[in-house]
Structures are given as structure tokens and as C-alpha cells.
Design a protein around this motif. Structure first.
Motif, mmCIF file in Angstrom:
data_model
loop_
_atom_site.group_PDB
_atom_site.id
_atom_site.type_symbol
_atom_site.label_atom_id
_atom_site.label_comp_id
_atom_site.label_asym_id
_atom_site.label_seq_id
_atom_site.Cartn_x
_atom_site.Cartn_y
_atom_site.Cartn_z
ATOM 1 N N VAL A 114 0.842 -1.197 0.000
ATOM 2 C CA VAL A 114 0.000 0.000 0.000
ATOM 3 C C VAL A 114 0.877 1.247 0.000
ATOM 4 C CG1 VAL A 114 -1.686 1.337 1.316
ATOM 5 C CG2 VAL A 114 -1.903 -1.154 1.167
ATOM 6 N N ALA A 115 0.546 2.183 -0.881
ATOM 7 C CA ALA A 115 1.163 3.507 -0.880
ATOM 8 C C ALA A 115 0.155 4.494 -0.315
ATOM 9 C CB ALA A 115 1.567 3.917 -2.288
ATOM 10 N N TYR A 116 0.580 5.274 0.669
ATOM 11 C CA TYR A 116 -0.264 6.325 1.228
ATOM 12 C C TYR A 116 0.053 7.632 0.520
ATOM 13 C CZ TYR A 116 -1.835 10.005 4.388
ATOM 14 O OH TYR A 116 -2.422 11.134 4.905
ATOM 15 N N VAL A 117 -0.981 8.321 0.044
ATOM 16 C CA VAL A 117 -0.821 9.594 -0.659
ATOM 17 C C VAL A 117 -1.603 10.660 0.102
ATOM 18 C CG1 VAL A 117 -1.317 10.870 -2.776
ATOM 19 C CG2 VAL A 117 -0.457 8.521 -2.905
ATOM 20 N N GLN A 118 -0.926 11.735 0.486
ATOM 21 C CA GLN A 118 -1.578 12.806 1.247
ATOM 22 C C GLN A 118 -1.748 14.045 0.380
ATOM 23 O OE1 GLN A 118 -0.781 13.224 5.470
ATOM 24 N NE2 GLN A 118 -0.327 15.389 5.172
ATOM 25 N N VAL A 119 -2.987 14.561 0.368
ATOM 26 C CA VAL A 119 -3.305 15.770 -0.385
ATOM 27 C C VAL A 119 -3.702 16.876 0.584
ATOM 28 C CG1 VAL A 119 -3.984 14.517 -2.462
ATOM 29 C CG2 VAL A 119 -5.703 15.012 -0.717
ATOM 30 N N ALA A 120 -3.774 18.095 0.075
ATOM 31 C CA ALA A 120 -4.099 19.252 0.909
ATOM 32 C C ALA A 120 -5.520 19.143 1.448
ATOM 33 C CB ALA A 120 -3.940 20.533 0.102
ATOM 34 N N GLY A 121 -5.745 19.813 2.582
ATOM 35 C CA GLY A 121 -7.056 19.814 3.219
ATOM 36 C C GLY A 121 -6.949 19.726 4.722
ATOM 37 N N GLY A 122 -5.785 19.300 5.196
ATOM 38 C CA GLY A 122 -5.487 19.246 6.621
ATOM 39 C C GLY A 122 -4.046 19.659 6.818
ATOM 40 N N ALA A 123 -3.362 18.987 7.745
ATOM 41 C CA ALA A 123 -1.938 19.264 7.937
ATOM 42 C C ALA A 123 -1.187 19.014 6.637
ATOM 43 C CB ALA A 123 -1.377 18.378 9.046
ATOM 44 N N LEU A 124 -0.231 19.874 6.331
ATOM 45 C CA LEU A 124 0.553 19.702 5.110
ATOM 46 C C LEU A 124 1.749 18.769 5.293
ATOM 47 C CD1 LEU A 124 0.476 23.312 3.590
ATOM 48 C CD2 LEU A 124 -1.075 21.386 3.179
ATOM 49 N N PRO A 125 2.495 18.815 6.400
ATOM 50 C CA PRO A 125 3.625 17.887 6.547
ATOM 51 C C PRO A 125 3.136 16.460 6.810
ATOM 52 C CG PRO A 125 3.887 19.830 7.965
ATOM 53 C CD PRO A 125 2.464 19.802 7.502
ATOM 54 N N VAL A 126 3.495 15.538 5.941
ATOM 55 C CA VAL A 126 3.127 14.138 6.141
ATOM 56 C C VAL A 126 3.727 13.611 7.440
ATOM 57 C CG1 VAL A 126 3.358 11.815 5.178
ATOM 58 C CG2 VAL A 126 2.896 13.749 3.666
ATOM 59 N N SER A 127 4.884 14.119 7.799
ATOM 60 C CA SER A 127 5.604 13.631 8.972
ATOM 61 C C SER A 127 4.906 13.935 10.287
ATOM 62 C CB SER A 127 7.017 14.220 8.992
ATOM 63 O OG SER A 127 6.987 15.610 8.753
ATOM 64 N N GLY A 155 4.258 -2.392 8.707
ATOM 65 C CA GLY A 155 4.246 -2.957 7.374
ATOM 66 C C GLY A 155 2.927 -2.845 6.647
ATOM 67 N N LEU A 156 2.012 -2.025 7.153
ATOM 68 C CA LEU A 156 0.715 -1.852 6.504
ATOM 69 C C LEU A 156 0.735 -0.742 5.465
ATOM 70 C CD1 LEU A 156 -1.567 -2.296 9.639
ATOM 71 C CD2 LEU A 156 -1.191 -3.936 7.784
ATOM 72 N N VAL A 157 1.739 0.104 5.506
ATOM 73 C CA VAL A 157 1.984 1.122 4.484
ATOM 74 C C VAL A 157 3.445 1.025 4.092
ATOM 75 C CG1 VAL A 157 2.266 3.612 4.109
ATOM 76 C CG2 VAL A 157 0.144 2.743 5.089
ATOM 77 N N GLY A 158 3.688 0.990 2.790
ATOM 78 C CA GLY A 158 5.057 0.851 2.320
ATOM 79 C C GLY A 158 5.769 2.164 2.106
ATOM 80 N N VAL A 159 5.014 3.210 1.767
ATOM 81 C CA VAL A 159 5.615 4.505 1.470
ATOM 82 C C VAL A 159 4.562 5.582 1.675
ATOM 83 C CG1 VAL A 159 5.006 4.471 -0.985
ATOM 84 C CG2 VAL A 159 7.026 5.752 -0.237
ATOM 85 N N ALA A 160 5.011 6.763 2.097
ATOM 86 C CA ALA A 160 4.120 7.911 2.265
ATOM 87 C C ALA A 160 4.516 8.979 1.258
ATOM 88 C CB ALA A 160 4.202 8.460 3.684
ATOM 89 N N VAL A 161 3.562 9.371 0.417
ATOM 90 C CA VAL A 161 3.816 10.313 -0.668
ATOM 91 C C VAL A 161 3.085 11.618 -0.373
ATOM 92 C CG1 VAL A 161 3.679 10.707 -3.153
ATOM 93 C CG2 VAL A 161 3.950 8.369 -2.269
#
Length: 229
Positions: A134-147, A159-165
Motif C-alpha cells: 500500500v502507498a499512502y498519498v496525502q493531499v491538501a485539506g489538513g496538515a501539510l507535513p506528512v511527517s 508494514g501496513l503502508v510501504g511509502v508515504a507520498v
């Protein structure tokens, strides 16, 4: 409204992770993003943005480190980066984008894109997709920093998400993209089985029908459908 900045001194480092530091500045809770503003230690003189906390917003229980005046001046840009995140704002920063690293597929080939209109939906959705890459993709609408997201961090650890984009204007992901189309296509190129797309924590809302951060997922739905996801 202008930026609400104040000068202070780091009085405690509560938790230090690679991409997020929880600290106190003059005894007041604060978060820092070391990949953006550099390392931070007790005794550092800093500037923090205190506006959300002063306004007593739901997402404003802590300040945000804006600049480290002790060890955050003169930081070099990421190697090879030349596309600005948050362009033409006081916080603009050069980040390397996935679109720059080779051709992306023109279609998603039926790869599912699951849309979460609240960040709290990401954990149960990813749990239901256990066994898939699974790839997690974050778009605008809330917090901007994925971290900022503890949920995404734990999902990656388990191991439920492989990468955060991060999709601009979001930033500070494992991978940064200019558009959601590129983020979805990048995930397909890299062999992920599914994409989970959401806004970050602390969703923006105005109390009106159209002024809600979750509407960003309508754009993401259109993109996913147009690309054959």
C-alpha cells in the motif's frame, strides 16, 4: 493576518524522531520538522509560530518551530532539488520531486485508489488491506507535513503502508510529487497494489458546505477515475 511568531529558547526535547521532534520552547509544547528546519537541541534559540495555539484552534495545542537561529541558519538545499514547495511564501523550500525521476505510466491499470475524507479513516482502511503493498498519498485539506501523522508512522512500522507520498502543497513525505496524478502513477510504477489517499490530520473547516478540506478528495477521485484507477 500576519504570521504570529515569537522568539524563545528550547527548554526540553520530549521525543526525537527522524522526521519529527516534539519539544518545549519556554515550557510550551512545540513540534519541529528536522528535515525542513534542521536539528534542534536544548538551549537553542528559535522562532516559533504560535498563532494556532493563541487562537485556541482544534489543531493548535502546540507551536510550530519556524526557524532555529542557533543551528538552522545556512542549511543547504536537498541535492538535486530545484522545484519549490510552498513557493513564494516565507517558508518556501526546494524539494526533489518524483516526476523528475523517469517516465511515469500514463494509466493506473485498474490499481484501486481508496479515498479517505478524514485522516482517522486511514488506519482501519490500511488494516483492511493487510497483505497488499500500500502507498499512502496525502493531499491538501489538513496538515501539510506528512511527517506530523503518528498514524502513518505506525502503519509504516507495522508494514501496513510501504511509502508515504506528499502531493503539493503537502510536503515532507518519503516521496514528494507536484500532482496527485503523478503520485498515483508513481505508486503503480513502483509496483504497489493499492493507493490510500487522504488529507492530513487537523482537517480545515469553515462551517460551510463547500469550505471543507475533505473536498480535496473529490479532485483526487476525478484524477483516479480519469487515469483508469
Amino acid at each position: 493576518m500576519p504570521l504570529g511568531l515569537r522568539r524563545g529558547t528550547v527548554t526540553a526535547v520530549v521525543e526525537a524522531l527522524d522526521c519529527l521532534v516534539r519539544l518545549e520552547v519556554d515550557g510550551i509544547p512545540c513540534v519541529a520538522y528536522p528535515r525542513l528546519t534542521g536539528e534542534v537541541e536544548v538551549g537553542d534559540e528559535v522562532l516559533v509560530n504560535e498563532q494556532a495555539r493563541q487562537l485556541e484552534l482544534g489543531s493548535g495545542g502546540f507551536d510550530i518551530l519556524y526557524a532555529n537561529l542557533t543551528r538552522g541558519i545556512g542549511l543547504e538545499a536537498e541535492e538535486g532539488a530545484h522545484v519549490m514547495a510552498l513557493p513564494y511564501t516565507p517558508g518556501q523550500v526546494a524539494l526533489r520531486r518524483a516526476e523528475e525521476d523517469g517516465e511515469l505510466p500514463a494509466a493506473l491499470g485498474g490499481v484501486p485508489v481508496v479515498l479517505c475524507t478524514l485522516h482517522s479513516q486511514v488506519v482501519p482502511v490500511c488494516a483492511a488491506l493487510a497483505g497488499l503493498r500500500v502507498a499512502y498519498v496525502q493531499v491538501a485539506g489538513g496538515a501539510l507535513p506528512v511527517s506530523l501523522s503518528d498514524a502513518v508512522r505506525v502503519l509504516k512500522e507495522r508494514g501496513l503502508v510501504g511509502v508515504a507520498v506528499a502531493v503539493a502543497p503537502c510536503l515532507d513525505g518519503d516521496v514528494d510529487c507536484v500532482t496527485s496524478a503523478a503520485a498515483f502513477a508513481w505508486a503503480v510504477r513502483e509496483g504497489y497494489d493499492a493507493v490510500v489517499c487522504a488529507v492530513g490530520p487537523g482537517i480545515a473547516g469553515t462551517g460551510s458546505a463547500l469550505g471543507h478540506g475533505a473536498l480535496a478528495l473529490a479532485d483526487a477521485a476525478n484524477v483516479a477515475g480519469a487515469l483508469g484507477g
